[in-house]
Motif scaffolding. Structure first.
Motif, PDB file in Angstrom:
ATOM      1  N   GLY A  33      -0.984 -13.501   3.948  1.00 18.12           N
ATOM      2  CA  GLY A  33      -0.412 -12.755   4.781  1.00 18.12           C
ATOM      3  C   GLY A  33       0.190 -11.529   4.317  1.00 18.12           C
ATOM      4  O   GLY A  33       0.557 -10.400   4.846  1.00 18.12           O
ATOM      5  N   ALA A  34       0.271 -11.520   2.731  1.00 12.64           N
ATOM      6  CA  ALA A  34       0.756 -10.293   2.185  1.00 12.64           C
ATOM      7  C   ALA A  34      -0.276  -9.132   1.993  1.00 12.64           C
ATOM      8  O   ALA A  34       0.294  -8.206   1.763  1.00 12.64           O
ATOM      9  CB  ALA A  34       1.096 -10.800   0.655  1.00 12.64           C
ATOM     10  N   CYS A  35      -1.524  -9.795   2.486  1.00  8.41           N
ATOM     11  CA  CYS A  35      -2.784  -8.418   2.517  1.00  8.41           C
ATOM     12  C   CYS A  35      -2.339  -7.615   3.580  1.00  8.41           C
ATOM     13  O   CYS A  35      -3.307  -6.642   3.740  1.00  8.41           O
ATOM     14  CB  CYS A  35      -3.949  -9.155   2.313  1.00  8.41           C
ATOM     15  N   GLY A  36      -1.652  -8.324   4.626  1.00  9.75           N
ATOM     16  CA  GLY A  36      -1.502  -7.415   5.904  1.00  9.75           C
ATOM     17  C   GLY A  36      -2.812  -7.410   6.894  1.00  9.75           C
ATOM     18  O   GLY A  36      -2.910  -6.746   7.678  1.00  9.75           O
ATOM     19  N   GLY A  37      -3.789  -8.203   6.616  1.00  9.56           N
ATOM     20  CA  GLY A  37      -4.886  -8.345   7.529  1.00  9.56           C
ATOM     21  C   GLY A  37      -6.202  -7.875   6.738  1.00  9.56           C
ATOM     22  O   GLY A  37      -7.468  -8.039   6.993  1.00  9.56           O
ATOM     23  N   THR A  38      -5.989  -6.794   6.011  1.00  7.61           N
ATOM     24  CA  THR A  38      -7.097  -5.825   5.420  1.00  7.61           C
ATOM     25  C   THR A  38      -6.474  -5.360   4.111  1.00  7.61           C
ATOM     26  O   THR A  38      -5.194  -4.819   3.882  1.00  7.61           O
ATOM     27  CB  THR A  38      -7.257  -4.438   6.435  1.00  7.61           C
ATOM     28  N   VAL A  39      -7.387  -5.306   3.358  1.00  7.35           N
ATOM     29  CA  VAL A  39      -7.269  -4.502   1.822  1.00  7.35           C
ATOM     30  C   VAL A  39      -8.341  -3.655   1.310  1.00  7.35           C
ATOM     31  O   VAL A  39      -9.504  -4.229   1.795  1.00  7.35           O
ATOM     32  CB  VAL A  39      -6.999  -5.780   0.710  1.00  7.35           C
ATOM     33  N   SER A  40      -8.118  -2.597   0.973  1.00  2.00           N
ATOM     34  CA  SER A  40      -9.248  -1.736   0.810  1.00  2.00           C
ATOM     35  C   SER A  40      -9.136  -1.025  -0.945  1.00  2.00           C
ATOM     36  O   SER A  40      -8.016  -1.104  -1.430  1.00  2.00           O
ATOM     37  CB  SER A  40      -9.341  -0.493   1.714  1.00  2.00           C
TER      38      SER A  40
END
Length: 324
Positions: free
Chosen positions: A216-223
């Protein structure tokens, strides 16, 4: 007594000087009567592999220098012979023609093919053998060839004294020494060239984390960006094989370890393990040339769906990439 000692000392000194000077006198050895041989120095391996995807335009090519006591001019001919080799899993090596049967003649160079050059006093020749000639010489067709096959090329030198020099009678120094570099034998492997190294932008979604992690700490998306660095003809290290997940879900540094992405004739898979000893899997979802999308996961439960896009606008993901 001192005079006697001086006399002995002077005599000893003279003997020592004579002995020392003798070290600089050429021993009486009839060098001119020694029999000398010949060899073929490898000046350049212009092409020493066959492209599995383009066999008709592949070739084996060398620049050779003929070396002998007569500046290379004792050479009469050089036969280039070939044998096919394949490693059969759980069986061993298979040869065509079989070992014990003479390898096949594919090219003969003559004295006229060797000419003077501006870099040495010896004569040199350049030759190129098309892959299709080698394939035909051993009795195979293009459809019979597999990635990883090896063609063994052997050189046989004949000189004006009717002597034969080849890999059967050359020394290890002649074969592999930096000065000689004359193996008389060359392995030419059928390879699938891979060109995936570079810097890529990534976007990872569908993120999961193993026990103790916080997806959840990734906020759904990581780039971010990763770099693929070629470590062998078909293997790449990754600056971050978690494509951002270790950073956002664990506050950890990239997976590292011995993990590599391999490209075996378009078949992609992960090899090795990360710094925690976990292996990884990959499954391609789509490939439009500009972007490659795939699912990945590791044995601990981390994973996601990642899309890679090259920072080089001219880069194109090969259309033969697959994971099954």
């Amino acid at each position: 007594m001192k005079n006697i000692n001086k006399t002995y000392g002077l005599l000893a000194t003279l003997i020592l000087l004579v002995s020392s000077c003798a070290d600089f006198v050429d021993p009486v050895i009839p060098y001119k009567d020694f029999d000398t041989g010949g060899y073929l120095r490898t000046i350049d391996r212009t092409s020493d592999s066959f492209n599995f995807f383009d066999l008709p335009n592949s070739n084996f090519a060398l620049i050779l220098e003929s070396v002998d006591a007569n500046d290379g001019r004792d050479l009469v001919s050089v036969e280039v012979r070939v044998r096919h080799r394949r490693l059969i899993p759980d069986v061993g090596l298979e040869y065509l023609p079989e070992l014990g049967v003479e390898d096949r003649l594919v090219l003969t160079l003559t004295e006229s093919d060797f000419a003077a050059n501006s870099e040495s006093r010896f004569t040199r020749a350049t030759f190129s053998i098309p892959a299709m000639d080698a394939i035909e010489a051993v009795g195979l067709s293009e459809d019979d060839i597999e990635q990883g096959d090896v063609f063994e090329f052997r050189l046989v030198l004949k000189d004006k004294k009717d002597r034969i020099f080849s890999d059967h009678n050359r020394s290890s120094d002649v074969a592999g020494g930096n000065f000689y570099d004359s193996p008389f034998f060359y392995n030419v492997t059928v390879v699938c060239p891979s060109d995936l190294d570079g810097t890529f932008s990534y976007v990872t979604t569908g993120i999961s984390a193993g026990p103790g992690g916080n997806a959840g700490a990734c906020g759904g998306t990581v780039s971010g960006e990763i770099t693929l660095t070629q470590t062998s003809p078909a293997q790449y290290s990754l600056s971050d094989a978690s494509f951002g997940v270790f950073g956002c879900a664990w506050g950890d540094t990239p997976p590292a370890g011995s993990l590599r992405l391999t490209d075996a004739c378009g078949f992609l898979q992960f090899a090795g393990t990360d710094k925690y000893g976990d292996p990884y899997t990959i499954t391609i979802v789509s490939n439009d040339g500009a972007s490659l999308t795939f699912n990945w996961s590791n044995a601990y439960g981390d994973g996601g769906t990642t899309t890679l896009t090259s920072d080089d606008e001219d880069f194109v993901f090969p259309d033969n990439l697959r994971t099954s």
